[in-house]
Design an enzyme around this catalytic site. Structure first.
Site, short mmCIF file in Angstrom:
data_model
loop_
_atom_site.label_atom_id
_atom_site.label_comp_id
_atom_site.label_asym_id
_atom_site.label_seq_id
_atom_site.Cartn_x
_atom_site.Cartn_y
_atom_site.Cartn_z
CB SER A 242 -0.96 -0.05 1.19
OG SER A 242 -1.97 0.92 1.06
CG HIS B 7 -5.72 -2.33 0.38
ND1 HIS B 7 -4.83 -2.29 -0.67
CD2 HIS B 7 -5.26 -1.40 1.28
CE1 HIS B 7 -3.91 -1.39 -0.42
NE2 HIS B 7 -4.14 -0.85 0.76
CG ASP C 32 -5.23 -4.17 -3.76
OD1 ASP C 32 -5.22 -4.31 -2.52
OD2 ASP C 32 -4.24 -4.38 -4.47
#
Length: 558
Positions: free
Chosen positions: A218, A460, A344
């Site tokens: 991320s 995610h 995600d």
């Protein structure tokens, strides 16, 4: 009878001798000499002939001055007992109403595996955590002292040294005025300081300073990407892995930093007209108040959630000297893996369109998709929104099902926020590579969260537990196939650290991972059934071509 007793005694002596030998043969670095002074960690047995030295809380820089670049640590005289994680950098909890952590937070942690003798020349993997540049720590989330970013499983299984560290986040890490008053990027400079410290000191821990691999997820993945692009890391990084985040993501760069710096100043009572005077005031303001000044919104959103991620790196003309996509010449010799999770965007979509997770409690409509498209294409106005909406609904039946609408919303956010910019970053890396390889992946192992709909894929951050070996560290919470996923991911990641090729190295893998090329855009799909059919081509190429080609020709709305 006597023979049996003698045999028993011989066996008992053999067992006891082995035990005593095991105790005597404990393998450890002991006290290690670093540039700042001597450090002593803890030593943990991890199998019959495997030991891991663990060092927690080694300072890699001096306690930082607020809104300024970190400086070298002055050192210490006594042996530093590096046995406990240090406080994370100052940040808020999720509710954004309480601050925890410390401004004195620039510390790192090291895991060094040994077999029958002390390790030497091991590859080094440096982890950069995510958290939207707002939160996070080198040890990660903690549940009953089971830390998410514990490096033991990666180190031991992959025969690599693992390093994690803290860097400043939120306004203390990324507030900028866009000029010399506060250039910004303090968090990126912290990361660079940690990487540099490892380069200079890791040989004393048995590491190879010429085999440093960065990996992160991320905001950490975007940070990894930016660290490969800056000229300040020339010669420091050999390889890099970006998971669900790259420098070309829209959220990875803040385009209007002065506005947000002024918003903070207004909230805490500092004058905002003169940047220099404003920063002088912010430097003496309660750091808790600065950190809490602009809470992250999660409800009653006026725009898609991603636009509330306001603290991010800036193009400062120094650490990031130009647009990220113009800096890929700096990655020419760095082997690179980048990829995304197949859903995600679900984390963001759940905040932007609440009904996607409410089975039977509320419908999701095509208008919800259009509103989200319009929010994500605000720069191009109605023309851009209409074009994108047509792109995402062109294959819909006349009466699309709830699952179709909801999956399309997740696909949209996944594409815009993660997948499309990652494909661009992969292509830019491949085009500029000189003797370095490029690898692409899609992680699609479905989320284990029981609250998600049945059609859910990998959300995610779902990949983190497998990369860090949680199915082995906490086996009762996982199934055998979860351990297969974890074993394979650790094998690919650590092989890459050893050789630059995830298919070759210390660990066996289920199939060869074919390098990415611009012509075929090869990628590996990572799930519970990895075989030769898992190597695929042209990942969502229709969407990638739309956003990276068609959409870019649409004029910006006035």
């Amino acid at each position: 009878m006597q023979i049996s007793e003698m045999a028993c005694w011989q066996f008992l002596c053999l067992v006891l001798g082995s035990c005593f030998l095991g105790v005597a043969a404990r393998v450890t670095l002991g006290v290690v000499e670093t540039e700042g002074g001597r450090v002593e960690g803890t030593n943990k047995r991890d199998g019959f002939f495997t030991f891991v030295d663990i060092f927690k809380g080694i300072p890699f820089a001096a306690p930082p001055k607020r809104f300024e670049k970190a400086e070298p640590h002055p050192g210490w005289s006594d042996v530093l007992k590096a046995k406990d994680f240090k406080l994370r950098c100052l940040q808020t909890i999720l509710s954004e109403d309480v601050v925890f952590g410390s401004e004195d937070c620039l510390y790192l942690n090291i895991w060094v595996p040994h077999r029958k003798k002390v390790s030497t020349n091991l590859p080094v993997m440096i982890w950069i955590y995510g958290g939207g540049f707002l939160a996070g720590a080198g040890q990660g989330a903690n549940f009953l002292k089971n830390y998410l970013y514990d490096g033991l499983e990666i180190a031991s299984r992959g025969k690599v040294i693992v390093v994690t560290f803290n860097y400043r986040v939120g306004p203390l890490g990324f507030l900028s005025t866009g000029d010399a008053s506060a250039p910004g990027n303090q968090g990126l400079w912290d990361q660079h300081m940690a990487i540099s410290w490892v380069k200079r000191n890791i040989a004393a821990f048995g590491g190879d300073p010429n085999k440093i691999t960065l990996f992160g997820e991320s905001a950490g993945g975007a940070s990894v990407s930016l660290q490969t692009l800056t000229p300040y890391n020339k010669g420091l990084i050999k390889r890099a892995i970006s998971q669900s985040g790259v420098a070309t993501c829209t959220w990875a760069v803040q385009r209007n930093p002065l506005h947000w710096a002024q918003q903070v100043a207004q909230k805490v009572g500092c004058l905002r007209d003169d940047p220099a005077a404003m920063m002088a005031c912010l430097k003496i303001t309660d750091p808790n108040a600065v950190t809490l000044a602009i809470p992250m919104k999660f409800t009653n959103l006026e725009t898609p959630l991603v636009f509330y991620l306001i603290w991010a790196p800036v193009i400062d003309g120094d650490f990031i000297p130009d647009e990220p996509k113009k800096l890929y010449h700096n990655t020419a010799g760095i082997d690179y893996i980048a990829g995304v999770n197949n859903m995600d965007g679900h984390l963001f979509a759940g905040f932007d369109v609440h009904s996607i997770n409410q089975a039977g409690l509320g419908n999701t409509y095509p208008s919800n998709l259009y509103d989200l498209v319009r929010g994500l294409t605000i720069d191009t106005g109605e023309k851009g929104a209409n074009s994108a909406y047509i792109q995402y609904t062109k294959d819909w039946p006349t009466n699309p099902s709830q699952e179709t609408i909801k999956r399309t919303i997740v696909d949209l956010e996944t594409d815009v926020l993660f997948l499309v910019p990652t494909q661009l970053a992969l292509d830019l890396h491949y085009q500029h590579a000189q003797g370095a390889q490029t690898f692409s992946y899609l992680f699609s192992y479905p989320s284990r969260a029981p609250i998600y709909p049945r059609w859910m894929g990998a959300d995610h951050a779902d990949d983190l537990q497998y990369v860090f070996g949680k199915p082995f560290a906490t086996p009762l919470g996982y199934r055998p196939r979860d351990r297969d996923i974890s074993r394979n991911m650790i094998a690919y990641w650590t092989n890459f650290a050893h050789t630059g090729d995830p298919s070759m190295g210390e660990s066996e893998v289920p199939t060869s991972w074919i390098p990415y090329t611009s012509i075929y855009t090869q990628y590996l799909e990572i799930n519970k059934d990895i075989n030769m059919n898992s190597v695929k081509q042209r990942l969502r190429s229709d969407a990638v071509n739309f956003w990276n080609q068609t959409y870019t020709t649409i004029e910006v709305a006035p």
